[in-house]
Design a protein around this motif. Structure first.
Motif, mmCIF file in Angstrom:
data_model
loop_
_atom_site.group_PDB
_atom_site.id
_atom_site.type_symbol
_atom_site.label_atom_id
_atom_site.label_comp_id
_atom_site.label_asym_id
_atom_site.label_seq_id
_atom_site.Cartn_x
_atom_site.Cartn_y
_atom_site.Cartn_z
ATOM 1 N N SER A 173 12.824 -1.439 16.567
ATOM 2 C CA SER A 173 13.812 -0.435 16.146
ATOM 3 C C SER A 173 14.408 0.317 17.330
ATOM 4 C CB SER A 173 13.178 0.562 15.169
ATOM 5 O OG SER A 173 12.147 1.301 15.806
ATOM 6 N N TRP A 176 15.843 -3.026 20.015
ATOM 7 C CA TRP A 176 16.725 -4.020 19.386
ATOM 8 C C TRP A 176 17.304 -3.431 18.096
ATOM 9 C CZ3 TRP A 176 12.361 -5.407 22.046
ATOM 10 C CH2 TRP A 176 12.500 -6.392 23.030
ATOM 11 N N GLU A 177 17.841 -2.224 18.199
ATOM 12 C CA GLU A 177 18.280 -1.500 17.005
ATOM 13 C C GLU A 177 19.448 -2.172 16.289
ATOM 14 O OE1 GLU A 177 19.486 2.364 18.175
ATOM 15 O OE2 GLU A 177 20.748 1.682 19.830
ATOM 16 N N ASP A 178 20.166 -3.048 16.983
ATOM 17 C CA ASP A 178 21.309 -3.710 16.361
ATOM 18 C C ASP A 178 20.931 -5.036 15.702
ATOM 19 O OD1 ASP A 178 20.669 -4.840 18.791
ATOM 20 O OD2 ASP A 178 22.733 -5.385 19.294
ATOM 21 N N ARG A 179 19.620 -5.360 15.709
ATOM 22 C CA ARG A 179 19.180 -6.623 15.109
ATOM 23 C C ARG A 179 18.253 -6.373 13.921
ATOM 24 N NH1 ARG A 179 16.855 -11.070 19.108
ATOM 25 N NH2 ARG A 179 16.395 -11.913 17.031
ATOM 26 N N GLU A 180 18.338 -7.257 12.969
ATOM 27 C CA GLU A 180 17.444 -7.176 11.818
ATOM 28 C C GLU A 180 16.051 -7.613 12.241
ATOM 29 O OE1 GLU A 180 16.872 -9.191 7.378
ATOM 30 O OE2 GLU A 180 18.649 -9.622 8.594
ATOM 31 N N TYR A 181 15.045 -6.868 11.765
ATOM 32 C CA TYR A 181 13.672 -7.209 12.124
ATOM 33 C C TYR A 181 13.194 -8.357 11.246
ATOM 34 C CZ TYR A 181 8.669 -6.816 13.076
ATOM 35 O OH TYR A 181 7.377 -7.093 13.436
ATOM 36 N N TRP A 251 18.153 4.757 25.301
ATOM 37 C CA TRP A 251 17.128 5.389 24.473
ATOM 38 C C TRP A 251 16.369 6.490 25.229
ATOM 39 C CZ3 TRP A 251 12.769 4.752 27.172
ATOM 40 C CH2 TRP A 251 12.608 3.572 27.915
#
Length: 266
Positions: A173, A176-181, A251
């Motif tokens: 999160s 890689w906040e722009d990617r789905e986990y 961040w």
């Protein structure tokens, strides 16, 4: 053997330097009456032994020794003083020697002959982390090269968390906040963790990171870090902060704001 002598009494300083110059094992001797200038010299030059007066104006010898041991743990410290009550504190700092003034040639020769080997001293600062400005990691004074930029960023985030265990989902999160986990991202993060640990292990610093099944953390006792020293109130670290912290990573802005706020309050 390259030696530095620090004493704010110039006559005593000159006397010790003259005695050292008579010893064939001494390759070079540099003297300072200013502890700040001495520290700067020691950090940027090859020095094997530092003779430090304990009672000095400004930075005292104990404080100077602590800085040297953090930044250059290979330097042997021999304290000079006219007061025997400092002996216990000196050896708590794991000094190699302790000479009572007036200093004689015989005293110097005795201490030089009985220097504690480097391997017997605490290996402080083996891994040094710079967070003010750009993020850098040094092993034995050499910049550590991570094969993947994400592995380095992951280590930076762990340093920022100051020893708190960080889960794989938190890493996803934050970094890689722009990617789905999903499974693919989880496996990728594990790969970066393995790469980070392999890089540290190759530098002889495997104990810097503590890995569990689904979390990872930095071992704060295994690194020397300007951010940690700042939080401990170290004057040199406080002075070195100019409003920039891990500028490589967006961040890190939250911690930057906290540091700036604390600086303004002081």
């Amino acid at each position: 053997m390259k030696v530095v002598v620090v004493d704010d009494e110039e006559l005593l300083l000159d006397d010790i330097i003259e005695q050292l110059k008579e010893m064939p094992e001494i390759v070079s001797t540099v003297g300072f009456t200013d502890p700040e200038k001495a520290l700067e010299y020691i950090l940027h030059n090859e020095v094997h032994v530092a003779f430090l007066d304990i009672n000095m104006f400004g930075m005292d010898g104990m404080t100077l020794a602590a800085h040297v041991q953090r930044e250059k743990p290979s330097v042997s410290i021999i304290f000079l003083t006219g007061y025997s009550e400092y002996a216990v504190e000196a050896f708590k700092l794991r000094a190699s020697g302790y000479i009572m003034k007036p200093v004689s040639k015989e005293d110097i020769l005795t201490e030089l002959a009985n220097l504690r080997p480097v391997g017997m001293r605490r290996d402080l600062g083996r891994v040094r982390v710079q967070t003010f400005g750009s993020f850098w990691v040094f092993a034995n004074g050499v910049p550590l090269r991570f094969s993947r930029s994400r592995s380095k960023e992951l280590f930076a985030y762990l340093v920022d968390r100051r020893g708190a265990a960080v889960s794989i989902t938190e890493l996803a999160s934050m970094l890689w906040e722009d990617r789905e986990y999903d499974k693919s991202l989880r496996n990728q993060i594990h790969t970066f963790i393995s790469d980070m640990i392999a890089t540290l292990r190759a530098a002889g610093a495997a104990g810097v990171v503590v890995k569990q099944r689904n979390s990872v953390a930095v071992n704060v006792d295994a690194i020397e870090c300007d951010y940690y020293r700042y939080l401990d109130g170290d004057p040199q670290a406080v002075k070195s902060f100019n409003g920039e912290y891990m500028t490589n990573y967006s961040w890190a802005e939250y911690t930057t704001a906290q540091l700036v706020r604390s600086q303004e309050e002081d």
